[in-house]
Design an enzyme around this catalytic site. Sequence first.
Site: not given
Length: 444
Positions: A81-82, A171, A198, A251, A324
């Site tokens: 996640h950026l 997600d 997810h 995940h 993640d």
Amino acid sequence: MSEFLAQPAPQAPPPGRVAYVNARLLDPASGRDEKGALLTDGRKIADLGPRLFNDGAPEGVEVVDCGGHCLAPGLIDMHVHLREPGHEHKETLATGSAAAAAGGVTTMACMPNTNPVIDDIALVHFIERRARETAIVRIHAIAAITKGLGGVELTEMGMLAEAGAVGFSDDGLPVSSSLVMRRALSYATTFGALVIQHAEDPTLSACGCMNEGETATRLGLAGIPNASESIIVERDIRLAEITGGRYHVAHISTAEAVDAVRRAKARGLPVTAEAAPHHFALNDSAIGDYLTFAKMAPPLRDEDSRRAVVEGLKDGAIDVIATDHAPHDQDSKRLPFAQAANGIVGLETLLPLALELYHNRHMALLDVLAAMTARPAALLGLDVGRLAKGAPADLVLFDLDRPWRIDVDRFHSKSRNSPFDGRPVQGHALRTVVGGRTVFRRDD
Ligand code: DOR
């Protein structure tokens, strides 16, 4: 001291020839594990092998003495996640890419739960342009499955894939509706796209904020049962079976879900899974005294599930290790446990935590590396993740045994939310090379 040696410079001339000598060459794709050398020419690998440069490197070539350390394909993290666009105070493509380079990661796929959501080709193009202008590693966008992550209306997946999206996911949120998930998997078959789930049943998770069990009871916190994950995984496997769509569990955290994926694979279904280091390195006891840095979704599980994730990685039920990486600022984490944001940063701890699987004798070194190189590359359809003539010169040089202590104050990420602060680990990235250019070097 460490240094970032490259600025994003799309117009920069290609790098010159570099000879990496005195290396342990590790390539999971071909099974190569031998002493040797590697030559990069411009952005590609020109040659490699045990006999290369036995008579010395040719004139005019920059020589890097690897000191006997491991030279492997640069790591690929298919789940980060950026936070750009929308939450740049937590992370940007620039700061996330600096963290990646320091961790030996040369390619990342970023999740679409940004603001606005990456559910439109303009956003895929935005990520590509910002990556080109500001990032020092490769970044690809994962686009949303449903518009606005609303779980109802499918995005234009075909157009998004054509624009460069390497996979699809909501997600942060599950695709809860069986009908929507069936349609997404079905639609994805027309262009072979990967649908990343997810896996969580929100009605079962309800207001839970950690794993259901003894620790939650002791802390007086509402729990999330394992079934919240495994029910969705079981359902989706059935949907993958009737549609033929490529289904990937993000995940994965529970023994039951790992087993479901293992059984699906045995039946030849197009089902894969990834595990995050925190789910094989920690169990829910890490929450200790309400430590919000150990809060994430899915939550840290009990010891049986932690071991099941290790087993899944060992026997191939789980294909990939992905972080993640979920940066959050202090304001989002310094809250009562139930209200704190979910997620931990992971790019700068990926390599040493994954290497614990090797140091603890659970897995062979090449197998650990395969889960972070060749396998994610194959899942996302990317031409990286291997040491071969003609392949992109994306490399990580790392010291396999070097002991050090994780220190969040030395992270390059904008955020510091890691439960691993102070953990003694072994193995450190020394140099990271993207497209033939060194983007990071650790000198201390
Ligand atoms: O812990 C998490 N944090 N899990 C997710 O699925 C989303 C992520 C985030 O975006 O912060």
